[in-house]
Design an enzyme around this catalytic site. Structure first.
Site, PDB file in Angstrom:
ATOM      1  N   ARG A   1      25.204 -16.102  -1.706  1.00 44.36           N
ATOM      2  CA  ARG A   1      25.124 -15.345  -0.458  1.00 44.36           C
ATOM      3  C   ARG A   1      25.533 -16.244   0.713  1.00 44.36           C
ATOM      4  NH1 ARG A   1      20.058 -14.986   2.846  1.00 44.36           N
ATOM      5  NH2 ARG A   1      20.321 -13.352   4.421  1.00 44.36           N
TER       6      ARG A   1
ATOM      7  N   LYS B   1      21.115  -2.984   3.083  1.00 47.75           N
ATOM      8  CA  LYS B   1      19.837  -3.696   3.142  1.00 47.75           C
ATOM      9  C   LYS B   1      18.784  -2.750   3.730  1.00 47.75           C
ATOM     10  CE  LYS B   1      19.909  -7.902   4.682  1.00 47.75           C
ATOM     11  NZ  LYS B   1      20.170  -8.984   5.660  1.00 47.75           N
TER      12      LYS B   1
ATOM     13  N   ARG C   1      16.414  -8.737  20.358  1.00 44.29           N
ATOM     14  CA  ARG C   1      15.682  -9.927  20.789  1.00 44.29           C
ATOM     15  C   ARG C   1      15.362  -9.826  22.274  1.00 44.29           C
ATOM     16  NH1 ARG C   1      16.077 -13.856  16.877  1.00 44.29           N
ATOM     17  NH2 ARG C   1      17.758 -13.595  15.349  1.00 44.29           N
TER      18      ARG C   1
ATOM     19  N   THR D   1      13.604 -11.962  -0.283  1.00 43.56           N
ATOM     20  CA  THR D   1      12.763 -12.524   0.782  1.00 43.56           C
ATOM     21  C   THR D   1      11.417 -13.056   0.280  1.00 43.56           C
ATOM     22  OG1 THR D   1      13.693 -10.806   2.238  1.00 43.56           O
ATOM     23  CG2 THR D   1      12.021 -12.244   3.166  1.00 43.56           C
TER      24      THR D   1
END
Length: 471
Positions: A35, A217, A76, A275
Site C-alpha cells: 500500500r 474504504k 481539519r 487499522t
C-alpha cells in the site's frame, strides 16, 4: 509461497520500509500486496517504491499487487494561536470560517460545505474523537457548540461528523492529481477514502476508466447505510476501522466489520480488514494477545486480506509484524473449526450459468480431492467467482495479462499467474497442467478442476468445467 495462505497480507510502505532491501524483506516475510499511502510522502517517494516492487516482481517471478490509497476529503480545524489550547468540559466553543487563528473560545473550520450539513443537537468530534462537541446553534458560516468532552486541541486536528452526510465529493483536487499520477505509474488498486454513497464510487470508476480496480474504504456511517449499493459499485472494499471507529461507538465496530465482510462475500468482492491490527508492534517485537485474536477473527470471518498500516510504515518491527501476521493466518487456517466456519458462511449461487459452473467446480474439487482449481480469466471475474466459493483447495488464477494477475493477488485463496495464450480446449488443458506442475501445486496422477469462459478472452462468460488428470 506466500499465496498458499488463503488470506492475504497488505503491507503499507513508509519511512521505515522504503527501498528495495526493506520492501524485499517484507515480501519474503509474507506480504502479498503493498500500500502506497498518498496522505504522506511525495510522488517521487511513491515512484521509487513502485519501481522497487516491480523489480522485485521480476526477480521473484511472482505477481505483486500495489494499492494507492487516496487521502480523501479529511476535515481539519485551522491554525491555533500558540499551537495548542485546552478546551474544558461544559464551556462554549465556536467554529467558523474566519481565517483568524483559533484560541480557547473559537477555532477556524475552513470547510464551508460542513456548515450546511449541521443542525442543533448534532455531535462534532475533534482529534479522532478525543474531544466531543454538541452543536447548540449554527448557520451558514458558524457553529456554536458546548464542549461535552474536553482536551487539548492543536493545529490541523481532524474533524468528524458521525451523523451527517456532506455534500462533497470523495475526491479532492489533490486526490485527482494523485490519482492521475498513480494511474500513469501503474498501480493496480485505487483506495477511495471517506466514501459516503455509491455515487462516490461511480465517480471514481469513471475517472479510473478500467486502468485499476477501485476499492471503497468504508469509514463513514453514511456508507454503511448504503452498504449493498456501495459494494455493488466497487471492485473491492476495505473495513477502515480507524475513522469508522471514531464515528460509531466502539462496540459497534465488530458487528459492522462482520456485516461488511458478509456483504462482500455475498457479492464476490474482495474485502480487506484494516487499522490497528498489530498496533503494539510499532514499538514491540510481539503483539498483545488481543491483537492476535483480532487478526484471527478477520481470518475466521473469511476476509480476503488483513492490512498493516503504521506497523510497517513507521514501525520498529515492520518485518516481524508481517511474519507474525502470516503465522497467525497459517495457524487459523489449520484449525478444523476454520473450515466449519468458512463453509457455514457460504452463500447460495446466483441463478446464472457462471455461478452454477463455479459452485459445481467447488463441489467437484472436494469430491475428487483435486489438487487445485484452475481458472482461466481475462478480466478476473472467473477467478473471483471461484474465490467467492472459498474452496478447500488452492485456486490457480491464470490471467491473460499481467495487470489482471496483479489485481488478483488481493483475492482469497488465489495464486495468480500470467498464462500463455490459449486458443482452444487443447491449449487450455496443456497450460493448466503445465502451470500446476511448474508452480508445485500438482504432480503426476493428481486431478485438476478447470473453469473458463468460451470463447476465450470474452469477459464474464464462465461456462466451462473440466476435470484433468495430470500425466
Amino acid at each position: 509461497m506466500n499465496a498458499i495462505r488463503n488470506a492475504k497480507i497488505v503491507a503499507t510502505l513508509g519511512p521505515a520500509t522504503s527501498g528495495p532491501e526493506r520492501i524485499g524483506a517484507l515480501f519474503h516475510a509474507g506480504a502479498n500486496l503493498f500500500r502506497l499511502n498518498f496522505s504522506h510522502g511525495t510522488h517521487a517517494d511513491h515512484q521509487r517504491n513502485l519501481d522497487a516492487i516491480r523489480a522485485l516482481e521480476k526477480e521473484t517471478g511472482r505477481t505483486i499487487g500495489v494499492l494507492m490509497d487516496l487521502q480523501g476529503p479529511k476535515l481539519r480545524v485551522g491554525c491555533i494561536e500558540g499551537g495548542c489550547v485546552t478546551l474544558m468540559t461544559g464551556q462554549a466553543f465556536r467554529l467558523d470560517l474566519s481565517d483568524e487563528p483559533g484560541d480557547a473560545m473559537r477555532a477556524p473550520l475552513p470547510h464551508a460545505e460542513v456548515f450546511s450539513a449541521l443542525k442543533p443537537g448534532l455531535k462534532l468530534l475533534l482529534d479522532d474523537g478525543n474531544i466531543r462537541l454538541r452543536i447548540v446553534e449554527c448557520g451558514d458560516d458558524f457553529a456554536q457548540t458546548e464542549v461535552e468532552v474536553g482536551g487539548d486541541l492543536s493545529d490541523r486536528k481532524g474533524v468528524n461528523l458521525p451523523n451527517s452526510v456532506l455534500g462533497i465529493s470523495a475526491l479532492t483536487d489533490k486526490d485527482r492529481a494523485d490519482l492521475e499520477f498513480g494511474l500513469k505509474m501503474g498501480v493496480d488498486w485505487v483506495g477511495l477514502s471517506f466514501v459516503q454513497r455509491a455515487d462516490d464510487v461511480i465517480e471514481a470508476q469513471k475517472l479510473v476508466a478500467g486502468r485499476a480496480g477501485v476499492l471503497a474504504k468504508l469509514e463513514k456511517p453514511a456508507a454503511i447505510d448504503e452498504l449493498y449499493d456501495v459494494v455493488a459499485a466497487a471492485d473491492a472494499v476495505m473495513v477502515a476501522r480507524g475513522d469508522l471507529g471514531v464515528e460509531v461507538p466502539p462496540e459497534d465496530v465488530p458487528t459492522l466489520q462482520k456485516r461488511i465482510i458478509r456483504a462482500c462475500r455475498f457479492a464476490g468482492k474482495p474485502v480487506i480488514v484494516a487499522t490497528q491490527m498489530l498496533d503494539s508492534m510499532i514499538h514491540s517485537p510481539v503483539p498483545t494477545r488481543a491483537e492476535a485474536s483480532d487478526v484471527a477473527t478477520a481470518v475466521y470471518d473469511g476476509a480476503d486480506a488483513v492490512m498493516l498500516s503504521a506497523e510497517t510504515a513507521v514501525g520498529e518491527y515492520a518485518v516481524e509484524a508481517v511474519e507474525m501476521m502470516s503465522r497467525i493466518i497459517h495457524r487459523v487456517e489449520r484449525d478444523h473449526v476454520y473450515r466449519t466456519m468458512i463453509d457455514a458462511q457460504r452463500g447460495d449461487p446466483q441463478p446464472t450459468a457462471e455461478d452454477a459452473i463455479t459452485a459445481a467446480a467447488h463441489d467437484v474439487a472436494n469430491t475428487i480431492s483435486a489438487a487445485a482449481i484452475v481458472t482461466f480469466t481475462s478480466t478476473g471475474s472467473t477467478t473471483l467467482r471461484a474465490s467467492r466459493e472459498r474452496p478447500e483447495v488452492p485456486i490457480l488464477g491464470l490471467a491473460m495479462d499481467l495487470e489482471t494477475a496483479r489485481r488478483l493477488s488481493l483475492a482469497w485463496g488465489v495464486y495468480p499467474v500470467v498464462a500463455q495464450i490459449v486458443q482452444n480446449d487443447g491449449d487450455m488443458s496443456r497450460e493448466a497442467e503445465r502451470v500446476a506442475v511448474a508452480e508445485g501445486f500438482a504432480k503426476s496422477g493428481d486431478s485438476l478442476v478447470v473453469t473458463a469462459g468460451i470463447p476465450f478472452k470474452k469477459p464474464h462468460t464462465t461456462n466451462l468445467l473440466r476435470i484433468l488428470r495430470v500425466e
